[in-house]
Write an enzyme that holds these catalytic residues in place. Structure first.
Site, PDB file in Angstrom:
ATOM      1  N   ASP A   1       0.792  -1.244   0.000  1.00 50.79           N
ATOM      2  CA  ASP A   1       0.000   0.000   0.000  1.00 50.79           C
ATOM      3  C   ASP A   1       0.822   1.291   0.000  1.00 50.79           C
ATOM      4  O   ASP A   1       1.806   1.404   0.737  1.00 50.79           O
ATOM      5  CB  ASP A   1      -0.864   0.072   1.266  1.00 50.79           C
ATOM      6  CG  ASP A   1      -1.594  -1.201   1.563  1.00 50.79           C
ATOM      7  OD1 ASP A   1      -1.550  -2.137   0.749  1.00 50.79           O
ATOM      8  OD2 ASP A   1      -2.204  -1.259   2.640  1.00 50.79           O
TER       9      ASP A   1
ATOM     10  N   SER B   1      -0.527  -0.022   7.391  1.00 54.94           N
ATOM     11  CA  SER B   1      -0.848   1.214   6.668  1.00 54.94           C
ATOM     12  C   SER B   1      -1.406   2.337   7.537  1.00 54.94           C
ATOM     13  O   SER B   1      -1.936   2.111   8.619  1.00 54.94           O
ATOM     14  CB  SER B   1      -1.832   0.898   5.549  1.00 54.94           C
ATOM     15  OG  SER B   1      -1.142   0.147   4.586  1.00 54.94           O
TER      16      SER B   1
HETATM   17  C1  FRU Z   1      -3.995  -3.661   2.443  1.00 58.40           C
HETATM   18  C2  FRU Z   1      -3.412  -4.113   3.771  1.00 58.40           C
HETATM   19  C3  FRU Z   1      -3.793  -3.167   4.877  1.00 58.40           C
HETATM   20  C4  FRU Z   1      -2.689  -3.365   5.869  1.00 58.40           C
HETATM   21  C5  FRU Z   1      -1.508  -3.580   4.985  1.00 58.40           C
HETATM   22  C6  FRU Z   1      -0.485  -4.529   5.528  1.00 58.40           C
HETATM   23  O1  FRU Z   1      -3.281  -4.133   1.362  1.00 58.40           O
HETATM   24  O2  FRU Z   1      -3.853  -5.424   4.069  1.00 58.40           O
HETATM   25  O3  FRU Z   1      -5.084  -3.362   5.393  1.00 58.40           O
HETATM   26  O4  FRU Z   1      -2.537  -2.273   6.709  1.00 58.40           O
HETATM   27  O5  FRU Z   1      -2.003  -4.097   3.776  1.00 58.40           O
HETATM   28  O6  FRU Z   1       0.634  -4.583   4.717  1.00 58.40           O
END
Ligand code: FRU
Length: 640
Positions: free
Chosen positions: A211, A268
């Site tokens: 992300d 994230s």
């Molecule tokens: C989305 C996610 C988020 C999380 C992150 C972990 O792709 O699953 O919800 O914070 O990736 O890498």
């Protein structure tokens, strides 16, 4: 009987073998205290050969004498190269002992002649060194070098080698796959010059990303943080990587900004500029940048037993260094794993508002408010049907309805809700709609703090599902796109369209056409070839049944009677405007992004461009359309 025969054979062969042995030329046995005339770069080789197994390594065996090259120095993460001096090829084979990583293009040995790889080899994911050889009969008399390469990290990201000897007899299997060797070398040449490195899309220098995080503009710089695994090519060890750019296309990667701790690995979140010093963390006159992230408790040994929470980190030096707030966490565990806080300043009530994903809860998203970024209270939970993860939440003016502002909520996966927000409650106008129809659009986020006189809402997505064979990095971001709201009939739709900055990469116009027929039997893009493209086209549909583009082997077609735009394997409804359809097509080495009718629909799609397939084609099918305008631009790489 067999034993006797073996004995006789051994006695017969032994003197012969001895003769050959004296003839052998040892290139290197790595028995010295240092590498002699070989030159090492990077961190994987140390100052001299390893003396067997290194700390943390499974037992290494099969090498000769005491020394060998073993790039497990400081574990799998370390990388580097070791290059031999030049030597003449004077025998039929080069025998060697090789073990550890089977990571072609990442951890391997190569024989170089005239600066080109002519042979290569890897280990077999075992720490035992086994004999192998290169057949070099066809290279007799040429000058060569041996290059030992470790550009790998993560599992088996190292190589063990020993005992390079020129011989007329070979030991172990002969490794003859020159083509594969050259491909590896071509593919991975040098960092940022690999064959499948996107040329104007953000990728991490090395290793995994997912992300976009903490997207914020401050003092002329776009800051992009991102979910990064600093030590592996696959997801894990989540850390906030960091890069800055002045145009969202040329990125400079900075050191990782926020690292895992006892509260969890760093999932994230978002970042803002604290213009009014609400958090009281400002030093001098420089405004503080504040990041709100997810501490993913329980995702690392250090955070065992901890729950998911939201934490804060801040920077008082324009994002160059980050300090974790000593009162963390700032949002406690609210659901199974509440995560992905996106924060925005709400001026009318002078409060920060956080949108948060409540994993496992129903409703699945929440809004929280805070006066100072440190104390948060939940003001609402709401449901986004079909939505999950990574909420974004922002106001946009409605084009076509002067004075009307609506609030958009986007979860991770390509849908969006339009509604109203009064500082306390968000109310959506109806069910979520979809803006992107590609297979690789996920975990979207938009920049905070874009200056008012710019006023754009600019979004990036992680192009999840991309695959990068043999590359030292993994995953890519989408093009930055501007989001706008449009009043159409009785609904409000969100459009998504590339930022104008991309036009600065246009290096050459390969074809320009205006008011010309597009006939079924003629390729309007014959002889147009290239690597990276930005194509802008408008068609009047006429009596054509379809308009079909092929772009480096990928097809996109507009089906006139069904009013459907199909890009690779995905399709979306797209009504013509009058008799017209507009298409914008942006092509990088590993992406095809298509925008229909100024961004009414978009397709964020991953593909791997075949280096040999550089052609484009454009035809009508079943009748004649007309090209209102067509501009095919070649784009230049941001790495040159
Ligand atoms: C989305 C996610 C988020 C999380 C992150 C972990 O792709 O699953 O919800 O914070 O990736 O890498």
């Amino acid at each position: 009987m067999i034993n006797n025969l073996t004995l006789i054979l051994t006695l017969l062969v032994a003197p012969l073998a001895a003769v050959h042995a004296t003839d052998d030329i040892i290139i290197a046995d790595f028995e010295g205290a240092d590498y002699g005339a070989w030159t090492a770069t990077g961190t994987a080789f140390g100052t001299g050969p390893a003396q067997g197994t290194l700390p943390g390594q499974q037992p290494v065996s099969g090498f000769l004498g005491h020394g060998l090259v073993n790039t497990f120095l400081r574990g799998d993460e370390s990388q580097g190269e070791l290059l031999s001096p030049e030597f003449a090829l004077q025998r039929s084979y080069i025998n060697f002992l090789i073990g550890a990583g089977k990571r072609p293009g990442e951890a391997y040995i190569a024989l170089m002649v005239d600066g080109k790889v002519v042979r290569a080899a890897t280990g077999n994911d075992r720490e035992i060194l086994a004999p192998a050889n290169w057949d070099v009969k066809d290279l007799q008399g040429k000058m060569a070098r041996i290059r030992i390469v470790d550009h790998a990290s993560g599992g088996w990201g190292h190589i063990n080698v020993d005992q390079f000897v020129q011989c007329d007899e070979h030991r172990g299997p002969t490794l003859t796959d020159v083509k594969a060797a050259q491909e590896w070398e071509l593919a991975t040449k040098e960092l940022y010059n690999e064959s499948f490195r996107p040329q104007f899309h953000f990728t991490a220098k090395t290793n995994w990303l997912n992300d976009p995080n903490g997207m914020v503009f401050f003092k002329g710089e776009y800051h992009l943080f991102f979910q990064h695994n600093p030590t592996g090519i696959s997801w894990g060890n989540m850390t906030w990587g960091h890069a800055v750019s002045k145009d969202m296309l040329h990125w400079q990667e900075l050191p990782d900004a926020i690292e895992p701790d006892a509260l969890g690995t760093i999932f994230s979140g978002s970042a803002v500029v604290d213009w009014n010093n609400t958090a009281g963390l400002q030093k001098g006159t420089e405004k503080t940048m504040v990041a709100l992230y997810t501490a993913a408790g329980g995702t690392s040994p250090a955070s065992n037993g901890q729950p998911f929470t939201q934490c804060m980190a801040y920077s008082t030096d324009c994002g160059r260094t980050w300090t974790k707030f000593n009162g963390n966490p700032v949002v406690k565990n609210l659901a199974k794993s509440n995560r992905d806080p996106k924060v925005i300043w709400y001026e009318p009530t002078k409060q920060w508002i956080m949108a948060l994903f409540l994993d496992g809860a129903n409703p699945n998203f929440a809004l929280l408010a805070s006066p100072d970024l440190k104390q948060w209270s939940q003001i609402q939970s709401f449901n986004c049907p079909g939505g999950a993860e990574c909420p974004d939440f922002f106001p946009l003016p409605v084009i076509g309805k002067p004075g009307v502002i609506k609030w958009v909520m986007t979860p991770a996966n390509g849908i969006y809700m339009v509604g109203d927000f009064d500082g306390k409650t968000y109310k959506s106008d109806g069910v979520p709609k979809k803006v992107d129809f590609g297979s690789n659009y996920y975990a979207v986020q938009s920049f905070s703090d874009i200056p008012k006189d710019d006023g754009r809402r600019i979004q990036l997505s992680w192009m999840s599902g991309s695959v990068f064979p043999r590359m030292p990095f993994n995953q890519q971001m989408s093009l930055p796109c501007v989001l706008t709201l449009h009043a159409l009939d009785d609904s409000i739709l969100m459009y998504r369209y590339p930022v104008r900055e991309i036009e600065s990469l246009r290096s050459k116009t390969l074809r320009k056409m205006k008011d010309q027929p597009l006939a079924p039997d003629k390729n309007a893009l014959a002889e147009v070839k290239g690597d990276l493209f930005d194509i802008d086209a408008e068609f009047a549909l006429g009596d054509a049944k379809e308009i079909v583009f092929t772009v480096r082997g990928q097809t996109l077609r507009y089906d006139v009677s069904r009013r459907i735009l199909r890009v690779m394997n995905n399709e979306a409804q797209l009504a013509p405007v009058g008799d017209r359809i507009k298409l914008r097509i942006v092509v990088d080495r590993t992406s095809l992004e298509v925008f229909g009718n100024d961004g009414r629909v978009s397709f964020t799609s991953f593909f791997v461009a075949d280096p040999q397939l550089k052609e484009l084609s454009l035809t009508a099918v079943g009748g004649t359309a007309s090209i209102v305008t067509l501009d095919v631009h070649e784009l230049k790489s941001t790495w040159n």
